[in-house]
Structure formats: C-alpha cells, structure tokens
Design a protein around this motif. Structure first.
Motif, PDB file in Angstrom:
ATOM      1  N   ILE A   6       6.562   1.550  10.242  1.00 10.18           N
ATOM      2  CA  ILE A   6       5.611   1.756   9.152  1.00 10.18           C
ATOM      3  C   ILE A   6       6.379   2.152   7.902  1.00 10.18           C
ATOM      4  CG2 ILE A   6       3.692   3.158   8.337  1.00 10.18           C
ATOM      5  CD1 ILE A   6       2.846   3.438  11.284  1.00 10.18           C
ATOM      6  N   VAL A   7       6.115   1.454   6.806  1.00 14.53           N
ATOM      7  CA  VAL A   7       6.739   1.771   5.525  1.00 14.53           C
ATOM      8  C   VAL A   7       5.760   2.630   4.742  1.00 14.53           C
ATOM      9  CG1 VAL A   7       7.608   0.805   3.361  1.00 14.53           C
ATOM     10  CG2 VAL A   7       8.038  -0.384   5.518  1.00 14.53           C
ATOM     11  N   SER A   8       6.197   3.783   4.286  1.00 13.75           N
ATOM     12  CA  SER A   8       5.304   4.688   3.571  1.00 13.75           C
ATOM     13  C   SER A   8       5.409   4.530   2.055  1.00 13.75           C
ATOM     14  CB  SER A   8       5.601   6.136   3.960  1.00 13.75           C
ATOM     15  OG  SER A   8       6.924   6.475   3.576  1.00 13.75           O
ATOM     16  N   HIS A   9       6.304   3.689   1.587  1.00  9.76           N
ATOM     17  CA  HIS A   9       6.435   3.494   0.141  1.00  9.76           C
ATOM     18  C   HIS A   9       6.014   2.075  -0.232  1.00  9.76           C
ATOM     19  CE1 HIS A   9      10.334   2.555   2.018  1.00  9.76           C
ATOM     20  NE2 HIS A   9      10.422   1.589   1.127  1.00  9.76           N
ATOM     21  N   LYS A  10       5.599   1.921  -1.497  1.00  6.83           N
ATOM     22  CA  LYS A  10       5.091   0.624  -1.957  1.00  6.83           C
ATOM     23  C   LYS A  10       5.953  -0.001  -3.043  1.00  6.83           C
ATOM     24  CE  LYS A  10       0.412   0.266  -0.636  1.00  6.83           C
ATOM     25  NZ  LYS A  10      -0.846  -0.337  -1.049  1.00  6.83           N
ATOM     26  N   PHE A  11       6.956   0.717  -3.531  1.00 10.02           N
ATOM     27  CA  PHE A  11       7.852   0.135  -4.526  1.00 10.02           C
ATOM     28  C   PHE A  11       9.253   0.691  -4.372  1.00 10.02           C
ATOM     29  CE2 PHE A  11       5.983   3.808  -6.639  1.00 10.02           C
ATOM     30  CZ  PHE A  11       7.044   4.393  -7.310  1.00 10.02           C
ATOM     31  N   LEU A  12      10.218  -0.049  -4.908  1.00  9.37           N
ATOM     32  CA  LEU A  12      11.620   0.365  -4.892  1.00  9.37           C
ATOM     33  C   LEU A  12      12.117   0.511  -6.318  1.00  9.37           C
ATOM     34  CD1 LEU A  12      13.001  -2.060  -2.158  1.00  9.37           C
ATOM     35  CD2 LEU A  12      12.364   0.344  -1.878  1.00  9.37           C
ATOM     36  N   VAL A  13      12.998   1.484  -6.500  1.00 12.12           N
ATOM     37  CA  VAL A  13      13.657   1.714  -7.788  1.00 12.12           C
ATOM     38  C   VAL A  13      15.149   1.565  -7.524  1.00 12.12           C
ATOM     39  CG1 VAL A  13      13.992   3.349  -9.668  1.00 12.12           C
ATOM     40  CG2 VAL A  13      11.831   3.359  -8.386  1.00 12.12           C
ATOM     41  N   HIS A  14      15.829   0.801  -8.349  1.00  9.56           N
ATOM     42  CA  HIS A  14      17.244   0.542  -8.093  1.00  9.56           C
ATOM     43  C   HIS A  14      18.126   1.759  -8.357  1.00  9.56           C
ATOM     44  CE1 HIS A  14      16.481  -3.652  -7.305  1.00  9.56           C
ATOM     45  NE2 HIS A  14      15.692  -3.661  -8.364  1.00  9.56           N
ATOM     46  N   ASN A  15      17.957   2.392  -9.519  1.00  9.81           N
ATOM     47  CA  ASN A  15      18.837   3.490  -9.899  1.00  9.81           C
ATOM     48  C   ASN A  15      18.068   4.657 -10.496  1.00  9.81           C
ATOM     49  OD1 ASN A  15      20.585   0.767 -10.610  1.00  9.81           O
ATOM     50  ND2 ASN A  15      21.778   2.358  -9.614  1.00  9.81           N
ATOM     51  N   VAL A  16      18.616   5.859 -10.335  1.00  9.46           N
ATOM     52  CA  VAL A  16      18.074   7.036 -10.996  1.00  9.46           C
ATOM     53  C   VAL A  16      18.085   6.763 -12.499  1.00  9.46           C
ATOM     54  CG1 VAL A  16      18.481   9.474 -11.485  1.00  9.46           C
ATOM     55  CG2 VAL A  16      18.879   8.577  -9.167  1.00  9.46           C
ATOM     56  N   GLY A  17      16.987   7.044 -13.174  1.00  3.43           N
ATOM     57  CA  GLY A  17      16.894   6.827 -14.615  1.00  3.43           C
ATOM     58  C   GLY A  17      16.262   5.496 -15.000  1.00  3.43           C
ATOM     59  N   ASP A  18      16.050   4.599 -14.044  1.00  2.00           N
ATOM     60  CA  ASP A  18      15.338   3.355 -14.346  1.00  2.00           C
ATOM     61  C   ASP A  18      13.910   3.688 -14.764  1.00  2.00           C
ATOM     62  OD1 ASP A  18      17.576   1.892 -13.648  1.00  2.00           O
ATOM     63  OD2 ASP A  18      16.701   1.014 -11.842  1.00  2.00           O
ATOM     64  N   SER A  19      13.360   2.901 -15.676  1.00  2.99           N
ATOM     65  CA  SER A  19      11.997   3.159 -16.137  1.00  2.99           C
ATOM     66  C   SER A  19      10.953   2.314 -15.418  1.00  2.99           C
ATOM     67  CB  SER A  19      11.901   2.967 -17.655  1.00  2.99           C
ATOM     68  OG  SER A  19      12.421   1.732 -18.065  1.00  2.99           O
ATOM     69  N   VAL A  20      11.397   1.424 -14.533  1.00  4.17           N
ATOM     70  CA  VAL A  20      10.469   0.602 -13.742  1.00  4.17           C
ATOM     71  C   VAL A  20      10.919   0.536 -12.295  1.00  4.17           C
ATOM     72  CG1 VAL A  20       9.692  -0.842 -15.674  1.00  4.17           C
ATOM     73  CG2 VAL A  20      11.670  -1.556 -14.328  1.00  4.17           C
ATOM     74  N   GLY A  21       9.942   0.314 -11.425  1.00  2.00           N
ATOM     75  CA  GLY A  21      10.199   0.032 -10.024  1.00  2.00           C
ATOM     76  C   GLY A  21       9.617  -1.332  -9.701  1.00  2.00           C
ATOM     77  N   VAL A  22       9.941  -1.863  -8.524  1.00  2.00           N
ATOM     78  CA  VAL A  22       9.488  -3.185  -8.110  1.00  2.00           C
ATOM     79  C   VAL A  22       8.593  -3.049  -6.875  1.00  2.00           C
ATOM     80  CG1 VAL A  22      10.212  -5.467  -7.330  1.00  2.00           C
ATOM     81  CG2 VAL A  22      11.589  -4.239  -9.019  1.00  2.00           C
ATOM     82  N   ALA A  23       7.386  -3.610  -6.957  1.00  2.00           N
ATOM     83  CA  ALA A  23       6.424  -3.537  -5.853  1.00  2.00           C
ATOM     84  C   ALA A  23       6.937  -4.317  -4.645  1.00  2.00           C
ATOM     85  CB  ALA A  23       5.081  -4.095  -6.302  1.00  2.00           C
ATOM     86  N   ILE A  24       6.893  -3.690  -3.473  1.00  2.00           N
ATOM     87  CA  ILE A  24       7.289  -4.384  -2.242  1.00  2.00           C
ATOM     88  C   ILE A  24       6.062  -4.844  -1.453  1.00  2.00           C
ATOM     89  CG2 ILE A  24       9.554  -3.311  -2.096  1.00  2.00           C
ATOM     90  CD1 ILE A  24       8.381  -1.458   0.080  1.00  2.00           C
ATOM     91  N   GLU A  25       4.903  -4.579  -2.003  1.00  2.00           N
ATOM     92  CA  GLU A  25       3.641  -5.137  -1.529  1.00  2.00           C
ATOM     93  C   GLU A  25       2.645  -4.985  -2.683  1.00  2.00           C
ATOM     94  OE1 GLU A  25       1.187  -2.115   1.086  1.00  2.00           O
ATOM     95  OE2 GLU A  25       3.250  -2.186   1.818  1.00  2.00           O
ATOM     96  N   ASP A  26       1.519  -5.679  -2.609  1.00  2.00           N
ATOM     97  CA  ASP A  26       0.529  -5.542  -3.668  1.00  2.00           C
ATOM     98  C   ASP A  26       0.113  -4.083  -3.799  1.00  2.00           C
ATOM     99  OD1 ASP A  26       0.544  -8.293  -4.091  1.00  2.00           O
ATOM    100  OD2 ASP A  26      -1.365  -8.636  -3.045  1.00  2.00           O
ATOM    101  N   ILE A  27      -0.095  -3.658  -5.043  1.00  2.00           N
ATOM    102  CA  ILE A  27      -0.525  -2.288  -5.336  1.00  2.00           C
ATOM    103  C   ILE A  27      -1.859  -2.384  -6.072  1.00  2.00           C
ATOM    104  CG2 ILE A  27      -0.004  -0.186  -6.628  1.00  2.00           C
ATOM    105  CD1 ILE A  27       3.010  -0.956  -6.335  1.00  2.00           C
ATOM    106  N   GLU A  28      -2.854  -1.666  -5.589  1.00  2.00           N
ATOM    107  CA  GLU A  28      -4.169  -1.665  -6.218  1.00  2.00           C
ATOM    108  C   GLU A  28      -4.236  -0.625  -7.336  1.00  2.00           C
ATOM    109  OE1 GLU A  28      -6.482  -3.903  -5.528  1.00  2.00           O
ATOM    110  OE2 GLU A  28      -5.267  -4.740  -3.903  1.00  2.00           O
ATOM    111  N   ALA A  29      -5.045  -0.889  -8.343  1.00  2.00           N
ATOM    112  CA  ALA A  29      -5.276   0.079  -9.417  1.00  2.00           C
ATOM    113  C   ALA A  29      -5.861   1.353  -8.828  1.00  2.00           C
ATOM    114  CB  ALA A  29      -6.216  -0.511 -10.457  1.00  2.00           C
ATOM    115  N   GLY A  30      -5.384   2.493  -9.308  1.00  2.00           N
ATOM    116  CA  GLY A  30      -5.890   3.782  -8.859  1.00  2.00           C
ATOM    117  C   GLY A  30      -5.225   4.341  -7.618  1.00  2.00           C
ATOM    118  N   GLU A  31      -4.318   3.595  -7.013  1.00  2.00           N
ATOM    119  CA  GLU A  31      -3.624   4.090  -5.821  1.00  2.00           C
ATOM    120  C   GLU A  31      -2.593   5.149  -6.196  1.00  2.00           C
ATOM    121  OE1 GLU A  31      -2.218   1.706  -2.313  1.00  2.00           O
ATOM    122  OE2 GLU A  31      -2.585   0.069  -3.733  1.00  2.00           O
TER     123      GLU A  31
END
Length: 103
Positions: A6-31
């Motif tokens: 079971i994966v408990s996270h929905k996005f990955l961030v490459h480096n500390v200080g990055d301003s964006v992460g990448v969704a590893i599955e669809d993310i719903e608004a309000g989650e």
C-alpha cells in the motif's frame, strides 16, 4: 497478497526546495495528501485545490506571478499568474523554460 503493498503518498518531489511535486496517481480536489521528497525521504502534506491527473504537477508553495517554478533544483518555467499551494500546475499557469520567456 504477496508482492502487493500500500502506497500512502500520492505525489513525489525530486529535491528539497522544489516548488512542485508530481502526482503518482490522480488527485481529487479537496484531498489532504502526502508526498515524499526523494532526496531525503521526508514527507510533505498539502491539500489539493484542483483535480490533478497522474503525472502532472501540484504546487507545494504559493507562487507569485512571474516567479520561477523550481523542479530538480532548477527553474522549469515561470508562473504566468498567481499559483496557490495545492493547485494544478500546467500550461494554463506556467510558461516553460524550454523557450525564452516572453515568446
């Protein structure tokens, strides 16, 4: 089941200080979601403001118009308008760094 996890996270961030992460599955608004920073395995939490499709970017911080958007520790583009933490980051609010700004 053997081999399943079971994966408990929905996005990955490459480096500390990055301003964006990448969704590893669809993310719903309000989650309320968590992501993992690959550089140090730390966890970051954010509430999604928008639907974010698999493979697309989520803002980890508020970004002012014309501010640099950072991924992989480098600017990947410039915000074309104010982007709020948890927002979908894509061509509607990001000018890519692949071309000169203003073209």
């Amino acid at each position: 089941m053997e081999g399943w996890f079971i994966v408990s996270h929905k996005f990955l961030v490459h480096n500390v200080g990055d301003s964006v992460g990448v969704a590893i599955e669809d993310i719903e608004a309000g989650e309320q979601i968590q992501g993992v920073i690959l550089e140090d395995d730390s966890v970051v939490s954010v509430e999604s403001r928008d639907f974010i499709p698999l493979g697309h970017k989520i803002a980890l911080v508020d970004l002012d118009e014309n501010s640099k958007v950072i991924e992989y520790r480098v600017p990947i583009g410039v915000a074309t308008k104010k982007i709020y933490k948890g927002s979908y980051v894509h061509t509607h609010n990001l000018k890519t760094a692949r071309w000169k700004y203003g073209e």
